[in-house]
Write an enzyme that holds these catalytic residues in place. Structure first.
Site, mmCIF file in Angstrom:
data_model
loop_
_atom_site.group_PDB
_atom_site.id
_atom_site.type_symbol
_atom_site.label_atom_id
_atom_site.label_comp_id
_atom_site.label_asym_id
_atom_site.label_seq_id
_atom_site.Cartn_x
_atom_site.Cartn_y
_atom_site.Cartn_z
ATOM 1 N N ASP A 1 48.126 54.551 46.079
ATOM 2 C CA ASP A 1 47.399 55.634 46.745
ATOM 3 C C ASP A 1 47.621 55.494 48.250
ATOM 4 O O ASP A 1 48.452 54.685 48.702
ATOM 5 C CB ASP A 1 45.917 55.645 46.337
ATOM 6 C CG ASP A 1 45.136 54.466 46.906
ATOM 7 O OD1 ASP A 1 45.740 53.582 47.553
ATOM 8 O OD2 ASP A 1 43.904 54.432 46.715
ATOM 9 N N HIS A 2 46.862 56.259 49.036
ATOM 10 C CA HIS A 2 47.044 56.231 50.496
ATOM 11 C C HIS A 2 46.809 54.831 51.071
ATOM 12 O O HIS A 2 47.466 54.427 52.025
ATOM 13 C CB HIS A 2 46.097 57.232 51.156
ATOM 14 C CG HIS A 2 44.663 57.040 50.774
ATOM 15 N ND1 HIS A 2 44.179 57.341 49.514
ATOM 16 C CD2 HIS A 2 43.616 56.544 51.470
ATOM 17 C CE1 HIS A 2 42.899 57.061 49.468
ATOM 18 N NE2 HIS A 2 42.521 56.563 50.625
ATOM 19 N N CYS B 1 46.504 49.835 45.435
ATOM 20 C CA CYS B 1 45.483 50.661 46.089
ATOM 21 C C CYS B 1 44.835 49.768 47.154
ATOM 22 O O CYS B 1 45.389 48.730 47.511
ATOM 23 C CB CYS B 1 44.484 51.239 45.082
ATOM 24 S SG CYS B 1 43.524 50.042 44.153
ATOM 25 N N THR C 1 41.953 47.878 47.301
ATOM 26 C CA THR C 1 41.510 46.566 46.809
ATOM 27 C C THR C 1 42.322 46.086 45.611
ATOM 28 O O THR C 1 42.206 44.923 45.218
ATOM 29 C CB THR C 1 40.050 46.656 46.335
ATOM 30 O OG1 THR C 1 39.982 47.679 45.318
ATOM 31 C CG2 THR C 1 39.111 46.995 47.480
ATOM 32 N N GLY C 2 43.027 46.984 44.981
ATOM 33 C CA GLY C 2 43.690 46.678 43.716
ATOM 34 C C GLY C 2 42.777 46.891 42.520
ATOM 35 O O GLY C 2 43.237 46.916 41.388
ATOM 36 N N HIS D 1 50.805 32.641 31.664
ATOM 37 C CA HIS D 1 49.758 32.668 30.633
ATOM 38 C C HIS D 1 49.484 34.066 30.082
ATOM 39 O O HIS D 1 49.156 34.202 28.905
ATOM 40 C CB HIS D 1 48.438 32.124 31.207
ATOM 41 C CG HIS D 1 48.475 30.657 31.487
ATOM 42 N ND1 HIS D 1 47.336 29.913 31.752
ATOM 43 C CD2 HIS D 1 49.514 29.781 31.561
ATOM 44 C CE1 HIS D 1 47.671 28.650 31.978
ATOM 45 N NE2 HIS D 1 48.994 28.540 31.875
ATOM 46 N N ARG E 1 44.776 46.830 51.387
ATOM 47 C CA ARG E 1 43.867 46.558 52.500
ATOM 48 C C ARG E 1 43.489 45.094 52.630
ATOM 49 O O ARG E 1 42.695 44.723 53.496
ATOM 50 C CB ARG E 1 42.592 47.393 52.344
ATOM 51 C CG ARG E 1 42.820 48.863 52.596
ATOM 52 C CD ARG E 1 41.546 49.657 52.420
ATOM 53 N NE ARG E 1 41.765 51.070 52.752
ATOM 54 C CZ ARG E 1 41.057 52.078 52.247
ATOM 55 N NH1 ARG E 1 40.094 51.840 51.376
ATOM 56 N NH2 ARG E 1 41.318 53.313 52.621
ATOM 57 N N ARG F 1 50.461 28.847 22.840
ATOM 58 C CA ARG F 1 49.032 29.170 22.694
ATOM 59 C C ARG F 1 48.671 30.440 23.465
ATOM 60 O O ARG F 1 47.729 31.160 23.087
ATOM 61 C CB ARG F 1 48.168 27.992 23.151
ATOM 62 C CG ARG F 1 48.202 27.710 24.642
ATOM 63 C CD ARG F 1 47.464 26.432 24.985
ATOM 64 N NE ARG F 1 47.362 26.218 26.417
ATOM 65 C CZ ARG F 1 48.344 25.753 27.207
ATOM 66 N NH1 ARG F 1 49.537 25.485 26.682
ATOM 67 N NH2 ARG F 1 48.144 25.572 28.497
ATOM 68 N N HIS F 2 49.432 30.741 24.500
ATOM 69 C CA HIS F 2 49.136 31.947 25.283
ATOM 70 C C HIS F 2 49.501 33.205 24.495
ATOM 71 O O HIS F 2 48.826 34.228 24.591
ATOM 72 C CB HIS F 2 49.878 31.906 26.620
ATOM 73 C CG HIS F 2 49.581 30.675 27.404
ATOM 74 N ND1 HIS F 2 48.319 30.392 27.867
ATOM 75 C CD2 HIS F 2 50.355 29.615 27.755
ATOM 76 C CE1 HIS F 2 48.336 29.230 28.493
ATOM 77 N NE2 HIS F 2 49.566 28.744 28.430
ATOM 78 N N ARG G 1 46.739 34.094 22.160
ATOM 79 C CA ARG G 1 45.629 34.765 22.848
ATOM 80 C C ARG G 1 45.972 36.234 23.140
ATOM 81 O O ARG G 1 45.125 37.116 22.995
ATOM 82 C CB ARG G 1 45.300 34.011 24.145
ATOM 83 C CG ARG G 1 44.715 32.642 23.836
ATOM 84 C CD ARG G 1 44.797 31.658 24.974
ATOM 85 N NE ARG G 1 44.436 30.325 24.495
ATOM 86 C CZ ARG G 1 44.629 29.200 25.186
ATOM 87 N NH1 ARG G 1 45.186 29.247 26.376
ATOM 88 N NH2 ARG G 1 44.263 28.049 24.677
HETATM 89 C C1 RB5 Z 1 40.381 54.224 48.600
HETATM 90 O O1 RB5 Z 1 39.484 54.367 49.654
HETATM 91 C C2 RB5 Z 1 40.025 53.022 47.727
HETATM 92 O O2 RB5 Z 1 38.808 53.255 47.096
HETATM 93 C C3 RB5 Z 1 41.129 52.763 46.732
HETATM 94 O O3 RB5 Z 1 42.313 52.520 47.405
HETATM 95 C C4 RB5 Z 1 40.929 51.550 45.825
HETATM 96 O O4 RB5 Z 1 40.667 50.411 46.562
HETATM 97 C C5 RB5 Z 1 40.025 51.744 44.697
HETATM 98 O O5 RB5 Z 1 39.738 50.844 43.925
#
Ligand code: RB5
Length: 149
Positions: A8-9, A65, A67-68, A98, A109, A132-133, A136
């Site tokens: 995303d952005h 994104c 935070t991921g 694993h 970010r 073993r992995h 699972r």
């Molecule tokens: C965008 O502001 C933010 O929410 C997105 O990039 C992501 O981190 C969502 O989980």
């Protein structure tokens, strides 16, 4: 190996860094967007890349994104996807050894350029250990098939 890429952005800039890294190493990829830092919804871009992976058109994916976390939630709703957010090299190695991670999730970010490049390198090079992995992962697959028919 063919990689489907999307962001995303908030992940756009890091996606460009990852593209440069893949180009340098002659790893094939397709960029499913987004293509600027204009605000957008991670779901829309991630879905395009994930659909293509599930269809078998790509071996693995890299989704980014802010935070991921959003991309991670999204990716693990797709059949056969084992998406793993990686903020460090330890996770990058272990998610391959694993968890047989097939989608790497990065945080635009939170993760710097140099670390992100190292994470991608490790994630591309390290092999799944099986044993073993695998047992699972087979159990996870059964749960997935039971719940997402
Ligand atoms: C965008 O502001 C933010 O929410 C997105 O990039 C992501 O981190 C969502 O989980």
């Amino acid at each position: 190996m063919k990689i489907a890429l999307a962001a995303d952005h908030a992940g756009y800039k890091l996606k460009e860094v990852v593209k440069d890294f893949l180009k340098e190493r002659d790893v094939q990829y397709q960029d499913f967007g987004t293509y600027s830092e204009e605000s957008t919804d991670f779901v829309d871009w991630g879905e395009k890349a994930l659909d293509a992976i599930v269809k078998g058109e790509f071996d693995r994916g890299i989704l980014i994104c802010g935070t991921g976390l959003g991309m991670n939630i999204l990716a693990n709703k797709f059949s056969g996807i084992r998406a793993t957010p990686c903020y460090d090299l330890y996770a990058a190695r272990l998610c391959r050894e694993h968890n047989n991670s097939n989608v790497l999730i990065l945080a635009g970010r939170m993760t710097g350029i140099d670390l992100a490049r190292e994470i991608v390198k490790v994630w591309l090079e390290v092999e799944f250990q099986g044993g073993r992995h695998k047992r699972r992962l087979d159990k996870l697959r059964k749960i997935e098939q039971k719940n997402f028919k």
